[in-house]
Design an enzyme around this catalytic site. Structure first.
Site, PDB file in Angstrom:
ATOM      1  N   TYR A  15       0.807  -1.224   0.000  1.00 13.99           N
ATOM      2  CA  TYR A  15       0.000   0.000   0.000  1.00 13.99           C
ATOM      3  C   TYR A  15       0.842   1.276   0.000  1.00 13.99           C
ATOM      4  O   TYR A  15       0.290   2.378   0.013  1.00 13.99           O
ATOM      5  CB  TYR A  15      -0.931   0.000   1.213  1.00 13.99           C
ATOM      6  CG  TYR A  15      -1.834  -1.200   1.244  1.00 13.99           C
ATOM      7  CD1 TYR A  15      -2.919  -1.294   0.378  1.00 13.99           C
ATOM      8  CD2 TYR A  15      -1.595  -2.256   2.113  1.00 13.99           C
ATOM      9  CE1 TYR A  15      -3.747  -2.409   0.383  1.00 13.99           C
ATOM     10  CE2 TYR A  15      -2.414  -3.375   2.125  1.00 13.99           C
ATOM     11  CZ  TYR A  15      -3.486  -3.440   1.262  1.00 13.99           C
ATOM     12  OH  TYR A  15      -4.303  -4.540   1.263  1.00 13.99           O
ATOM     13  N   HIS A  20      -4.882   5.974  -0.894  1.00 11.17           N
ATOM     14  CA  HIS A  20      -5.453   5.860   0.454  1.00 11.17           C
ATOM     15  C   HIS A  20      -4.408   6.132   1.533  1.00 11.17           C
ATOM     16  O   HIS A  20      -4.753   6.297   2.699  1.00 11.17           O
ATOM     17  CB  HIS A  20      -6.030   4.456   0.628  1.00 11.17           C
ATOM     18  CG  HIS A  20      -7.357   4.391   1.315  1.00 11.17           C
ATOM     19  ND1 HIS A  20      -8.205   5.459   1.484  1.00 11.17           N
ATOM     20  CD2 HIS A  20      -8.005   3.332   1.877  1.00 11.17           C
ATOM     21  CE1 HIS A  20      -9.299   5.069   2.115  1.00 11.17           C
ATOM     22  NE2 HIS A  20      -9.201   3.791   2.372  1.00 11.17           N
TER      23      HIS A  20
END
Length: 189
Positions: A15, A20
């Site tokens: 990630y 995000h």
């Protein structure tokens, strides 16, 4: 006085620098600029770095719970360090804002953001300061999940880096003045 500055994101290299994770990116930039290193605090389910700025202890935090459970780390840290909600600020992505847009808010609903929903559920209040960073809406045919967990385009990444510099400047101003309203007036946009 003690401040808690939390950037939201998901842990793990998968990630790293996804849309995000702009909250993590902001916290990482601030820590790097201040020469801080993070340590994993399993008790709090977070990576934590701390320093003194303008006579106040400041904790910079990246929850390791994944986005949807961020409130667990926030609640644990607020309780352990006895930090009132007015000394807590969270930095996170907002897909309803254009890429690179910056918005400061003192309170409000989660607006569909699961990390903020978790914080509201765990603390029992919507009354906390926020810095929202625009990541834009998904392109036609792309799901919201794929969008927020995807990487920025080269152009969008360049805009985000400029925005993160602005976040860093705004955070320094806020931590120096302890005046979120003035910080909003100066840096919203």
């Amino acid at each position: 006085m003690t401040k808690l500055v939390v950037g939201l994101g998901n842990p793990g290299s998968k990630y790293h620098e996804t849309r995000h994770n702009v909250g993590f990116m902001a916290i990482d930039l601030m820590a790097k600029e201040l020469g801080l290193t993070f340590s994993e605090e399993k008790t709090f389910k977070a990576e934590v770095a701390s320093t003194f700025l303008n006579g106040e202890k400041v904790y910079f935090v990246k929850p390791t719970t994944f986005m949807n459970l961020s409130g667990l780390a926030v609640r644990a840290l607020l309780a352990y360090y006895n930090i009132p909600m007015e000394d807590f600020i969270v930095i996170y992505d907002d897909l309803d804002m254009e890429v690179g847009k910056l918005r400061f808010r003192q309170k409000g609903s989660a607006g569909g953001h699961n990390g903020i929903k978790s914080i509201i559920a765990e603390t029992g209040t919507q009354e906390f300061d926020r810095i929202k960073i625009g990541i834009g809406r998904p392109q036609k045919g792309m799901t919201v999940v794929n969008h927020v967990l995807g990487k920025f385009s080269e152009d969008d990444y360049a805009m985000i880096l400029l925005t993160l510099d602005k976040v860093e400047t705004a955070l320094h101003h806020y931590l120096k003045t302890n005046d979120f309203e003035d910080t909003m007036r100066r840096y919203n946009g």
